[in-house]
Design an enzyme around this catalytic site. Sequence first.
Site, PDB file in Angstrom:
ATOM      1  N   GLY A   1     -36.838 -36.481   6.259  1.00 38.31           N
ATOM      2  CA  GLY A   1     -36.028 -36.589   7.464  1.00 38.31           C
ATOM      3  C   GLY A   1     -34.550 -36.373   7.187  1.00 38.31           C
ATOM      4  O   GLY A   1     -33.841 -37.305   6.786  1.00 38.31           O
TER       5      GLY A   1
ATOM      6  N   THR B   1     -32.648 -33.302   9.063  1.00 39.70           N
ATOM      7  CA  THR B   1     -32.023 -32.647  10.221  1.00 39.70           C
ATOM      8  C   THR B   1     -31.936 -33.585  11.428  1.00 39.70           C
ATOM      9  O   THR B   1     -32.870 -34.313  11.719  1.00 39.70           O
ATOM     10  CB  THR B   1     -32.836 -31.381  10.605  1.00 39.70           C
ATOM     11  OG1 THR B   1     -33.008 -30.585   9.431  1.00 39.70           O
ATOM     12  CG2 THR B   1     -32.127 -30.559  11.660  1.00 39.70           C
TER      13      THR B   1
ATOM     14  N   GLU C   1     -36.438 -26.823  -4.341  1.00 42.63           N
ATOM     15  CA  GLU C   1     -36.948 -26.480  -3.005  1.00 42.63           C
ATOM     16  C   GLU C   1     -36.790 -24.988  -2.733  1.00 42.63           C
ATOM     17  O   GLU C   1     -37.717 -24.318  -2.282  1.00 42.63           O
ATOM     18  CB  GLU C   1     -36.195 -27.294  -1.950  1.00 42.63           C
ATOM     19  CG  GLU C   1     -36.678 -27.036  -0.549  1.00 42.63           C
ATOM     20  CD  GLU C   1     -35.770 -27.672   0.507  1.00 42.63           C
ATOM     21  OE1 GLU C   1     -36.032 -28.817   0.872  1.00 42.63           O
ATOM     22  OE2 GLU C   1     -34.807 -27.015   0.944  1.00 42.63           O
TER      23      GLU C   1
END
Length: 399
Positions: free
Chosen positions: A135, A137, A257
């Site tokens: 979480g 954005t 990522e």
Amino acid sequence: MNMQFPDLAGELPGVSIGEDFPDLRDGVRRLCAGFPGEYWRRNEEVSGYPTEFVNALTQAGYLAALIPEEYGGAGLPVRAAGVILEEINAAGCTASQCHAQMYIMGTLLRHGSAAQKAEYLPKIAAGDLRLQAFGVTEPGSGSDTTKLRTRAIRDGDDYVITGQKVWTSRALHSDLMLLLVRTTPRDEIVKKTDGLSVLLVDLTASKGKGMEIRPLKAMVNHNTTEIFFDGLRVPAKNLIGEEGKGFRYILDGMNAERVLVASEAIGDGNWMIRKATAYAKERIVFDRPIGQNQAVQFPIARAYASLQAADMMVRKAAALFDAKRECGADANMAKLLAADAAWEAAEAAMQTFGGFAYATEYDIERKWREIRVGRTAPISVNLILAYIGQHVLGMPRSY
Ligand SMILES: Cc1cc2nc3c(=O)[nH]c(=O)nc-3n(C[C@H](O)[C@H](O)[C@H](O)COP(=O)(O)OP(=O)(O)OC[C@H]3O[C@@H](n4cnc5c(N)ncnc54)[C@H](O)[C@@H]3O)c2cc1C
């Protein structure tokens, strides 16, 4: 002149060409063969989560590729994890339904306490707990992450959380969520990157106790959600690392990522090339295969060349990462080029299939929609270009 070109001195450590990790590739391909297009189509029709697929990947140990062996994982390099995700997408499956576990686990691994790691990592590796939700954005801050407003205020042994997240994928199918919150108000911090903290939230325990998760209908089936916090209490022992340093912790997970998401894009692009090439050879119009026309053949050939180039960049970024060398610029460029090359391949396939590209049974339109996400999330093309412009080429900061 303030130019910091990527670290190119010396030899590139272990950049592979061709099919590296062949056993891993073979195993993933065999697993994915059990989840053909109709599985994903059916799943999308009901906005479902591919539970069977994720369970199969977990049981085979693939989602624990990056978890060290001492915690029950495989302890593989990031390149191997990238190969797994690449092969999933190259098989027509969708890695984004479960990829987050691979890279957000790194925040817990690098910055979590010994007790947190001992409590969570073996359960994540065994598949007893899913850590699939991230979480970050928020509706009001978007790409400008340091302006996020979801507030966590310390109260005794807990943090009390109020605010909202958006686009939190898989939150309804995860046991745990890594949550970036503001612990110090913006007007009390010196550096804008300070004052943010990372909490590990037990989603099951939190539901209905000051946290509501609502599905967010989207163009792709990523099981994405909006999350509303209204006084949710999270034990302070779930703080990862030090209070106020959360933004840095998230940032230092970004390179992994980027490499992993770029690897997925390479797999997606290769799937599109394979489909487009086969169709171009077999579809007869005007008494000849459509692939005999250069206007059909060349876009596929060009997209293939773009993918090959992007793949080398992904391998380079992964090799630098695994050698613990500076790889921020390379990881960003790999993500940019791979997402663009996959999109080029998707567009070529879409055009090659003509009207049938729109028929869901061919999976082209589904993959085309999914591939498009790579140009926006987890970071948009512009933000990567701004990174290269500023941090690599030393041009003025644009925001
Ligand atoms: C399918 C999907 C799944 C997602 N999953 C997650 C998740 O699990 N967890 C999570 O936290 N987030 C998730 N996201 C959110 C994603 O990371 C954001 O959508 C993305 O970072 C862009 O933010 P934004 O949508 O607020 O766009 P904005 O920041 O509003 O940007 C809009 C456009 O403006 C451009 N722009 C903005 N500022 C500048 C500038 N200074 N210079 C040039 N261009 C600029 C951007 O490049 C973009 O094209 C997901 C998004 C999608 C679509």
